[in-house]
Every structure is written in structure tokens, then in C-alpha cells.
Write a protein that holds these residues in place. Structure first.
Motif, PDB file in Angstrom:
ATOM      1  N   LEU A  75      -5.411   7.282 -14.587  1.00 46.22           N
ATOM      2  CA  LEU A  75      -5.019   6.812 -15.920  1.00 46.22           C
ATOM      3  C   LEU A  75      -6.291   6.345 -16.638  1.00 46.22           C
ATOM      4  O   LEU A  75      -7.589   5.359 -16.652  1.00 46.22           O
ATOM      5  CB  LEU A  75      -3.911   6.125 -15.347  1.00 46.22           C
ATOM      6  N   PRO A  76      -6.144   5.936 -17.948  1.00 42.86           N
ATOM      7  CA  PRO A  76      -7.596   4.920 -18.757  1.00 42.86           C
ATOM      8  C   PRO A  76      -6.966   3.276 -17.691  1.00 42.86           C
ATOM      9  O   PRO A  76      -5.570   3.317 -17.717  1.00 42.86           O
ATOM     10  CB  PRO A  76      -6.786   4.469 -19.962  1.00 42.86           C
ATOM     11  N   PRO A  77      -7.797   2.081 -18.004  1.00 41.04           N
ATOM     12  CA  PRO A  77      -7.468   0.990 -17.305  1.00 41.04           C
ATOM     13  C   PRO A  77      -6.371   0.475 -17.504  1.00 41.04           C
ATOM     14  O   PRO A  77      -5.863  -0.461 -16.753  1.00 41.04           O
ATOM     15  CB  PRO A  77      -8.666   0.845 -17.822  1.00 41.04           C
ATOM     16  N   ASP A  78      -5.936   0.297 -18.818  1.00 42.62           N
ATOM     17  CA  ASP A  78      -5.090  -0.517 -19.783  1.00 42.62           C
ATOM     18  C   ASP A  78      -3.456   0.213 -19.750  1.00 42.62           C
ATOM     19  O   ASP A  78      -2.929  -0.003 -18.447  1.00 42.62           O
ATOM     20  CB  ASP A  78      -4.865   0.010 -21.065  1.00 42.62           C
ATOM     21  N   GLN A  79      -3.497   1.650 -19.367  1.00 41.84           N
ATOM     22  CA  GLN A  79      -2.297   1.911 -18.607  1.00 41.84           C
ATOM     23  C   GLN A  79      -2.258   1.201 -17.038  1.00 41.84           C
ATOM     24  O   GLN A  79      -1.038   1.097 -16.468  1.00 41.84           O
ATOM     25  CB  GLN A  79      -2.387   3.614 -18.650  1.00 41.84           C
ATOM     26  N   LEU A  80      -3.187   1.935 -15.999  1.00 43.37           N
ATOM     27  CA  LEU A  80      -3.688   1.200 -15.271  1.00 43.37           C
ATOM     28  C   LEU A  80      -2.782  -0.261 -14.685  1.00 43.37           C
ATOM     29  O   LEU A  80      -2.431  -0.109 -13.476  1.00 43.37           O
ATOM     30  CB  LEU A  80      -4.892   1.843 -14.431  1.00 43.37           C
ATOM     31  N   ASP A  81      -3.044  -0.838 -15.472  1.00 43.40           N
ATOM     32  CA  ASP A  81      -3.169  -2.171 -15.222  1.00 43.40           C
ATOM     33  C   ASP A  81      -1.491  -2.045 -15.944  1.00 43.40           C
ATOM     34  O   ASP A  81      -0.782  -3.236 -14.749  1.00 43.40           O
ATOM     35  CB  ASP A  81      -3.292  -2.893 -16.425  1.00 43.40           C
ATOM     36  N   ALA A  82      -1.083  -1.832 -15.971  1.00 39.67           N
ATOM     37  CA  ALA A  82       0.529  -1.571 -17.016  1.00 39.67           C
ATOM     38  C   ALA A  82       1.162  -0.949 -15.199  1.00 39.67           C
ATOM     39  O   ALA A  82       1.882  -1.952 -15.451  1.00 39.67           O
ATOM     40  CB  ALA A  82       0.850  -1.323 -18.247  1.00 39.67           C
ATOM     41  N   ASP A 124       0.625  -1.673  -0.142  1.00 44.21           N
ATOM     42  CA  ASP A 124      -0.139   0.336   0.227  1.00 44.21           C
ATOM     43  C   ASP A 124       0.438   1.170  -0.206  1.00 44.21           C
ATOM     44  O   ASP A 124       0.589   1.988  -0.636  1.00 44.21           O
ATOM     45  CB  ASP A 124      -1.492   0.021   1.370  1.00 44.21           C
ATOM     46  N   ASP A 125       2.223   1.557   0.725  1.00 51.22           N
ATOM     47  CA  ASP A 125       2.788   2.458   0.577  1.00 51.22           C
ATOM     48  C   ASP A 125       3.597   2.547  -1.148  1.00 51.22           C
ATOM     49  O   ASP A 125       3.666   3.880  -1.062  1.00 51.22           O
ATOM     50  CB  ASP A 125       4.009   2.383   2.015  1.00 51.22           C
ATOM     51  N   PHE A 126       4.080   1.791  -1.807  1.00 47.48           N
ATOM     52  CA  PHE A 126       3.941   2.028  -2.834  1.00 47.48           C
ATOM     53  C   PHE A 126       2.877   2.867  -3.888  1.00 47.48           C
ATOM     54  O   PHE A 126       3.289   3.409  -4.188  1.00 47.48           O
ATOM     55  CB  PHE A 126       4.755   0.784  -3.086  1.00 47.48           C
ATOM     56  N   ASN A 127       1.738   1.859  -3.071  1.00 51.47           N
ATOM     57  CA  ASN A 127       1.223   2.918  -4.088  1.00 51.47           C
ATOM     58  C   ASN A 127       0.697   4.069  -3.726  1.00 51.47           C
ATOM     59  O   ASN A 127       0.336   4.572  -5.026  1.00 51.47           O
ATOM     60  CB  ASN A 127      -0.619   1.732  -4.055  1.00 51.47           C
ATOM     61  N   ALA A 128       0.660   4.161  -2.691  1.00 47.44           N
ATOM     62  CA  ALA A 128       0.636   6.004  -2.237  1.00 47.44           C
ATOM     63  C   ALA A 128       1.920   6.545  -2.685  1.00 47.44           C
ATOM     64  O   ALA A 128       1.282   7.838  -3.479  1.00 47.44           O
ATOM     65  CB  ALA A 128       0.891   5.880  -0.615  1.00 47.44           C
ATOM     66  N   MET A 129       2.915   6.276  -3.021  1.00 44.31           N
ATOM     67  CA  MET A 129       3.845   7.534  -3.946  1.00 44.31           C
ATOM     68  C   MET A 129       3.594   7.726  -5.515  1.00 44.31           C
ATOM     69  O   MET A 129       4.271   8.334  -5.717  1.00 44.31           O
ATOM     70  CB  MET A 129       5.408   5.911  -4.014  1.00 44.31           C
ATOM     71  N   ARG A 130       2.542   6.376  -5.884  1.00 37.83           N
ATOM     72  CA  ARG A 130       2.055   6.844  -7.666  1.00 37.83           C
ATOM     73  C   ARG A 130       1.025   8.363  -7.424  1.00 37.83           C
ATOM     74  O   ARG A 130       0.757   8.228  -6.996  1.00 37.83           O
ATOM     75  CB  ARG A 130       1.612   5.623  -7.665  1.00 37.83           C
TER      76      ARG A 130
END
Length: 185
Positions: free
Chosen positions: A50-57, A39-45
Motif C-alpha cells: 500500500l502507498p505510505p498514506d494508505q498504509l498509515d490509515a 502482531d496477530d491483528f497485523n498478520a490478518m491484513r
């Protein structure tokens, strides 16, 4: 590589991993442990949509980077408590590839679905039903060094059980067994 220990907590969202990790940092008294949470790594973003395909990547790269950050911290000799959700099969395989299997104590953090839903509602910071979506996949591999149920035991009780196992590190570890099963040489 410097010898280090990785206590790897795996469970669904809202299962109690972060609470156990905090309790572990309070009671582990043989070294300095660091809590690394996905979760801490996700919080750094960036928070930009972002469009779904970009977000998945981006999310896949984030998870792969997180796994390599764990490996780097461990290779520098740091003891770690890792808080992760192995909700996609590739995540476990990637961890098995990059982490030192004999240095990973793999802990399954369980909680019944009804309690997970109650916790999600109380938290209000996660999509309702996220834990239910993850429930079957997260523990599908079926092999841990230790399992705990946060509906039956407090985070402190779970941490105490983990601390006992740290003192008597299993050989082979669950990660070693899983590596043999998922990454045959």
C-alpha cells in the motif's frame, strides 16, 4: 458488563512481551485467559503493498480495532493477556477511553537498547532499529502497576511476578491514574 481481568503488557518490539504472555498462560490457574497480540491483528491484513498514506490509515484503523476487540472480549467476561506496543501517544489515550480502567493491570516490559538490537538481529523478522525508534515513546507516560526487565529476568520469572500482583489487584490501577491524567472529565 461482566467482570474480567486484563493484563496489559506494553513494551517495544522484541522486548519479550509475547514470551511473557505465553508463560502467563501456562501459570495462571484461576480462569481461562486469552492472549491477544497486536502482531496477530497485523498478520490478518492483506500483504499487498500500500502507498505510505494508505498504509498509515490502515495501521491506525487496525490499532483502533484491536483496542475495541480487547474491550469486547473483556465485556463478554473473558480474562485477557494483551501484548501491545504503545508507540504513538494516541494509542494509550484510545485504550484509556475504551478499556475498563479498574480491570486493567498495566505492566511495563523493559529491555536495554543493546539487547533489543541483538534480539532484532537474531529474529530477522523486524526492521533493525524498530525497537530503538519506539524506546522513548512506549514508556513516556511513566506509570505502571508493575515493571519488569527481560534482560534481568526470564519470561517465567516476569510471569510469576505478574501472577502475584494478579492475586492482589491494585486499587487504583495505573490505568485509572492515567485516565485521570489524560482524560480529565
Amino acid at each position: 458488563m461482566t467482570s474480567s481481568r486484563i493484563i496489559f503488557l506494553n513494551g517495544t518490539s522484541s522486548s519479550g512481551k509475547s514470551s511473557i504472555a505465553r508463560a502467563l498462560l501456562d501459570i495462571l490457574d484461576d480462569g481461562a485467559f486469552f492472549h491477544l497480540a497486536v502482531d496477530d491483528f497485523n498478520a490478518m491484513r492483506t500483504r499487498r503493498e500500500l502507498p505510505p498514506d494508505q498504509l498509515d490509515a490502515v495501521l491506525r484503523r487496525t490499532r483502533a480495532g484491536f483496542h475495541r476487540a480487547i474491550a469486547a472480549m473483556a465485556s463478554a467476561g473473558n480474562d485477557l493477556v494483551v501484548d501491545h506496543v504503545l508507540s504513538e501517544p494516541w494509542r494509550l489515550r484510545d485504550c484509556l477511553e475504551v478499556l475498563p480502567a479498574e480491570r486493567v493491570l498495566f505492566v511495563g516490559v523493559h529491555c536495554p537498547p543493546a539487547e533489543l538490537e541483538r534480539r532484532e538481529r537474531a529474529r530477522g523478522d523486524r526492521p533493525l532499529g524498530l525497537a530503538a525508534q519506539q524506546y522513548d515513546v512506549v514508556h513516556a507516560h511513566g506509570d505502571y502497576d508493575l515493571e519488569c526487565d527481560t534482560d534481568e529476568a526470564s519470561p517465567r520469572q516476569c510471569a510469576e511476578d505478574i501472577k502475584k500482583l494478579v492475586a492482589h489487584w491494585p486499587t487504583p490501577t495505573a490505568f485509572s491514574r492515567l485516565r485521570g491524567r489524560y482524560l480529565p472529565r
